[in-house]
Scaffold this active site. Structure first.
Site, mmCIF file in Angstrom:
data_model
loop_
_atom_site.group_PDB
_atom_site.id
_atom_site.type_symbol
_atom_site.label_atom_id
_atom_site.label_comp_id
_atom_site.label_asym_id
_atom_site.label_seq_id
_atom_site.Cartn_x
_atom_site.Cartn_y
_atom_site.Cartn_z
ATOM 1 N N CYS B 86 0.842 -1.204 0.000
ATOM 2 C CA CYS B 86 0.000 0.000 0.000
ATOM 3 C C CYS B 86 0.878 1.254 0.000
ATOM 4 O O CYS B 86 1.586 1.495 -0.968
ATOM 5 C CB CYS B 86 -0.980 -0.053 1.170
ATOM 6 S SG CYS B 86 -2.367 1.069 0.989
ATOM 7 N N HIS B 203 -3.597 -5.597 0.760
ATOM 8 C CA HIS B 203 -2.953 -5.891 2.047
ATOM 9 C C HIS B 203 -2.994 -7.385 2.360
ATOM 10 O O HIS B 203 -3.965 -7.857 2.947
ATOM 11 C CB HIS B 203 -3.693 -5.156 3.168
ATOM 12 C CG HIS B 203 -3.482 -3.683 3.189
ATOM 13 N ND1 HIS B 203 -2.499 -3.085 3.923
ATOM 14 C CD2 HIS B 203 -4.147 -2.685 2.571
ATOM 15 C CE1 HIS B 203 -2.557 -1.770 3.768
ATOM 16 N NE2 HIS B 203 -3.546 -1.493 2.948
ATOM 17 N N GLU B 205 -1.485 -8.829 4.699
ATOM 18 C CA GLU B 205 -1.466 -9.021 6.160
ATOM 19 C C GLU B 205 -2.851 -8.903 6.787
ATOM 20 O O GLU B 205 -3.059 -9.311 7.923
ATOM 21 C CB GLU B 205 -0.492 -8.018 6.809
ATOM 22 C CG GLU B 205 -0.998 -6.598 7.023
ATOM 23 C CD GLU B 205 -0.981 -5.712 5.771
ATOM 24 O OE1 GLU B 205 -0.854 -6.250 4.648
ATOM 25 O OE2 GLU B 205 -1.118 -4.481 5.923
#
Lengths: 734, 229
Positions: B86, B203, B205
């Site tokens: 990002c 993302h 994660e």
């Protein structure tokens, strides 16, 4: 020569009797700086002078309450040494004048209230009310407010996990922007605002002070008129990047033991923070305004004290800890200045360019500020509407209309502009009954909801007040969370009008009763009055922010139907109450009738039952029944399921079909239960003395009732289409 | 595997990626402050998401000139794996470690939602536990993720297998309707020419744990651990 002319006093929002009281307190005329300080401290926004008497009646205690109202935010104990800190606050007036900055700084302000107490913010919520969609300003205000909330919250890195949005013409001239923050602290490391220790340094840190936001609190304490646009310079400008640094710097400093007391600078800036800290500690402060970090040259004492520049904090340090604190602020590139000293005088003495520019007693401006018992009249009771007298429309057609109406249409366009996943603990995202956010590193979670049904409060303020609390209780129970406490944000019109004051008194009475019967105390709150434009008041809107606890987050359930062929079970009694319902408003064009009554003892039993069933793993999906009634609730469960699972419902013959489908009777939940668990669920319901009925089965891709059917796809498309179409945006898939 | 996460003022996904890394590699990554100038011996450097320096001037532009980025660039040039997520992707393009730029989303709004991605290659240390052509679900959360590179550069990137992920439908079709932000050729993530630096807007994660709604992102961290341990 006196600086105070007859025009200056009313332009500060000070009434003649209040000015007489100022003269009596001081024994002399105030100077302009002092008058400015009185005006903000005695404003409705800061002093709660019209509402205090009634707020005191709300229940605020429970064994799990660590800190109730009166501090920056409320605090509850969630076990294992963890505490949840939360509050909701309005930023209505600024958001109407400048929607982006008004909403953004509303988020910034409520975040500060929470991290000031030693908590890391873990979730934001918001409750928004806009005018009629056809009003020329509505689209602009929605776009600006949503962008402002997102712009601030996304940058700060706190997830915005949910909220509510309504549209009604009564908000055409006064939108409501209520922002809530929930934070996580260690129980043994909480920070309060009461100053202590004569001689201790008073320290300013954060952003510099500029000329923005002067007199915001006074603006927020007056009705709007056609000249309100001219008040734009009183709206503050936010800087979320600095706020993020401030959060990290504060938490880093709080990990030391250097701080005695701390308070953010919110409404009325340096004035309210310094007066409140001194007043709570029973002390005085001597402050040298020359030391205040300033953004521009030539600021007067008046401007420095009344500035509402954002991202600023005030604290009292232990003696000798200044260098340590300054090093942390330097690391985060924030301003730091010792601006004063605590005294035992009980007075605020302000110096500028070496001369005393204000010398005021503290208590009369803070804890002992005016309190009014304003005259009020109880609102007239409305007639109960008999469902048989209400036009019956084909339920499939009515459902299509309802799911696409402004108050029920999907909010995806809004929450997709908010980062609702940052911090990596959002277990239930926006769009459900309550958001669920895991306590980092544990298997516990908090559930969070915001609720109020303003049309009910307008129809009957007492019942509406009860309903707002009950619905928050229900939404938390619906995800399996134990309701713990609430924060409230009381938005009303001009309290100087007895009928508006009557709404305030009755709504608070209703809320208080519900809180007591549901063991759901009020731990923090905010009041926003004078939400009127040219004499027209908003619908009374006492928004409730509820927080609940899940001991095991893996047991939480959510709205989407999960399996084909399971049982749809309705908990709670259905009488087909159509008064003040969305069916009546959207299908029949009438806003008449008494709202549905709330039976608190039944509400409590139903909540206990649902939580137990969820905890025992017997519930596949759960949704509370609220706006739009039973058929809307079932449709929402279908629309939320990935496969758009349908529902075949059997309506009882004892009620008119439209009343069964769309009545807004309170205290109800829809559960999805497998065949294997059905008998136990029915048995448990009986043991809890709670009405229960199997109303149908999941399956297929249509919702059918009374021989009529509608495709879930069609409902979904209608539900998703309204807001993007209204805002002129395209749908972007998924 | 030894990993570090760079922390800028305004980073806000630093903790999230540290949690995901720890779950895959069994140890906490090193958190490195932007004013530091030296990095120890490392296998992986992560430049996390957020709003470094408030996104002032231009996303990632100021972070690209911070002291630590000189060291990150030097390590990348030596072959250390670098992952930018990002805002981290924006910083890597601003630093010149990755080709192209990230512009404002086509509808000018911040977008936070799950998207589907087609994994373009499984021949890298970042994606060896995926399969080329596989569809995965990651969330996006950005206002400036509209990828662009000039035609010549882009052609070379495609020829060199530098496209890492493309936005697609849940069925894996790369269509305009599946493109959330107007990115050139639906590009969601790219490699440098040596394939030791990856930047992506989604993302991984955030969906690395089933409780949070999915775990398609976990394989990226597992891939790195497998490749670099």
């Amino acid at each position: 020569m006196s600086q105070i002319t007859p025009e200056i006093i009313p332009s500060h929002g000070i009434k003649p009797d209040e000015y007489a009281k100022i003269l009596e307190i001081l024994g002399r005329e105030p100077n302009l700086t002092e008058l400015g300080i009185f005006s903000v401290m005695w404003s409705e926004h800061c002093s709660y002078k019209s509402s205090k008497k009634w707020l005191k009646t709300l229940p605020t205690k429970a064994p799990w309450v660590i800190c109730g109202p009166g501090e920056n935010a409320g605090i509850i104990d969630i076990g294992d040494g963890d505490a949840i800190v939360f509050k909701m606050e309005s930023h209505n007036h600024p958001s109407f004048i400048e929607p982006y900055q008004g909403a953004a700084t509303g988020v910034g302000g409520i975040l500060r209230d929470v991290f000031t107490m030693g908590a890391r913010p873990i979730a934001n919520m918001n409750a928004l009310r806009f005018g009629d969609p056809s009003h020329p300003k509505t689209r602009h205000l929605v776009a600006g407010v949503v962008a402002g909330i997102g712009g601030y919250g996304n940058c700060v890195g706190v997830p915005t996990v949910g909220g509510e949005t309504n549209f009604h013409s009564s908000y055409n001239g006064n939108i409501l922007v209520n922002a809530m923050t929930v934070g996580l602290a260690r129980k043994d490391n909480i920070f309060y605002s009461a100053a202590a220790g004569v001689g201790n340094p008073v320290v300013y840190f954060g952003s510099k002070t500029g000329r923005d936001g002067i007199h915001g609190a006074t603006m927020a304490s007056a009705e709007f008129d056609e000249k309100s646009e001219e008040k734009r310079p009183t709206v503050q400008v936010g800087d979320p990047f600095t706020e993020k640094l401030l959060i990290e710097a504060c938490l880093e400093l709080m990990a030391t033991d250097a701080i005695v007391a701390i308070q953010d600078m919110g409404a009325a800036g340096l004035t309210s923070s310094s007066f409140e800290m001194a007043s709570k500690g029973g002390l005085g402060i001597e402050m040298d305004l020359d030391a205040v970090p300033m953004r521009e040259e030539g600021m007067t004492a008046y401007e420095i004290m009344l500035s509402e520049s954002q991202e600023r904090m005030l604290m009292v340090l232990k003696p000798g800890r200044e260098a340590e604190a300054k090093a942390i602020m330097d690391k985060w590139e924030l301003d730091f200045a010792v601006v004063g000293t605590l005294t035992d005088s009980g007075r605020m003495v302000l110096k500028r360019h070496g001369a005393v520019v204000a010398d005021l007693p503290i208590d009369p401006l803070a804890l002992a500020s005016p309190e009014y018992d304003r005259p009020w009249v109880a609102p007239a009771k409305r007639a109960v509407i008999d469902a048989k007298e209400v036009k019956a429309v084909c339920p499939a057609e009515a459902l299509k209309t309802l799911v696409a109406c402004p108050d029920l249409a999907s909010r995806r366009w809004i929450y997709q502009q908010y980062d609702h996943m940052v911090m990596g603990d959002t277990v239930l995202r926006p769009g459900g009954d309550a958001a669920v956010v895991r306590i980092h590193g544990t298997t516990k979670a908090v559930a969070i909801t915001t609720d109020v049904t303003p049309r009910y409060v307008l129809a009957d303020a007492y019942e509406g007040g009860r309903q707002a609390v009950a619905e928050a209780y229900r939404n938390l129970s619906a995800v399996g969370a134990l309701p713990m406490a609430i924060t409230d944000n009381l938005n009303f019109g001009n309290p100087e009008k007895p009928e508006i004051m009557g709404q305030i008194v009755e709504a608070i009475r209703g809320m208080g009763q519900a809180c007591r019967e549901l063991d759901f105390p009020v731990v923090s709150g905010n009041v926003s009055l004078y939400n009127e434009t040219q004499g027209t008041a908003i619908q009374p809107t006492p928004a409730v922010g509820g927080v609940g606890l899940l001991e095991d987050v893996t047991k939480s359930v959510s709205v989407p139907f999960r399996e084909e062929g399971s049982n749809i079970v309705l908990i709670g009694e259905t009488k087909g109450w159509l008064g003040a319902s969305l069916y009546l408003r959207e299908i029949c064009g009438s806003e008449e009738g008494a709202p549905p009554p709330v039976a608190l003892h039944r509400e409590r039993r139903a909540g206990e039952l649902v939580r137990q069933l969820i905890g025992d793993g017997m519930v596949l999906a759960c949704h509370d029944v609220s706006d739009g009634g039973l058929l809307v609730a079932v449709a929402e469960m279908s629309m939320a399921s990935a496969k758009h699972l349908g529902a075949q419902l059997d309506a009882p013959s004892s009620l008119p079909l439209h009343a069964w489908c769309f009545g807004e009777d309170q205290g109800r939940y829809v559960l999805e239960v497998s065949d294997g668990d059905l008998a136990s669920v029915l048995e448990e319901a009986q043991e809890h003395d709670t009405a229960v009925r199997v109303i149908g089965k999941t399956g297929g891709h249509v919702i059918s009732v009374g021989g009529r059917a509608v495709r879930v796809d069609e409902l979904f498309a209608a539900n998703e289409a309204w807001l993007p179409a209204f805002m002129g945006a395209e749908m972007s898939g998924h | 595997m030894k990993a570090a996460v760079i922390v800028f003022p305004g980073s806000n996904c630093d903790r999230d990626v540290a949690v995901a890394l720890q779950a895959s590699m069994g140890a906490k990554p090193l958190m490195v402050w932007h004013r530091d100038t030296q990095l120890p011996d490392l296998d992986l450097i992560v430049v996390p998401g957020g709003f470094s320096y408030g996104d002032y001037l231009r996303c990632g532009a100021m972070a690209a000139h911070s002291p630590i980025m000189r060291e990150v660039k030097a390590k990348a040039d030596q072959g250390t794996r670098v992952l930018g997520i990002c805002n981290g992707f924006q910083i890597l393009t601003e630093t010149g470690l990755l080709p192209g730029v990230l512009m404002r989303n086509k509808d000018l709004k911040f977008i936070c939602k799950d998207v589907h991605l087609r994994v373009e290659s499984d021949q890298t240390d970042f994606c060896r536990q995926y399969q080329a052509g596989q569809t995965v679900r990651f969330p996006i959360a950005h206002a400036e993720g509209n990828y662009f590179a000039d035609p010549e550069t882009f052609k070379a990137m495609e020829g060199n297998g530098q496209i890492a992920f493309r936005y697609c439908s849940s069925l894996g079709e790369v269509t305009d309707g599946a493109n959330p932000n107007g990115s050139l050729s639906n590009v969601a993530g790219v490699y440098n020419a040596r394939h030791n630096v990856l930047g992506l807007m989604p993302h991984p994660e955030r969906l690395a744990e089933d409780l949070l709604g999915g775990s398609d992102g976990k394989a990226m961290f597992d891939s790195l651990v497998e490749a670099l341990s």
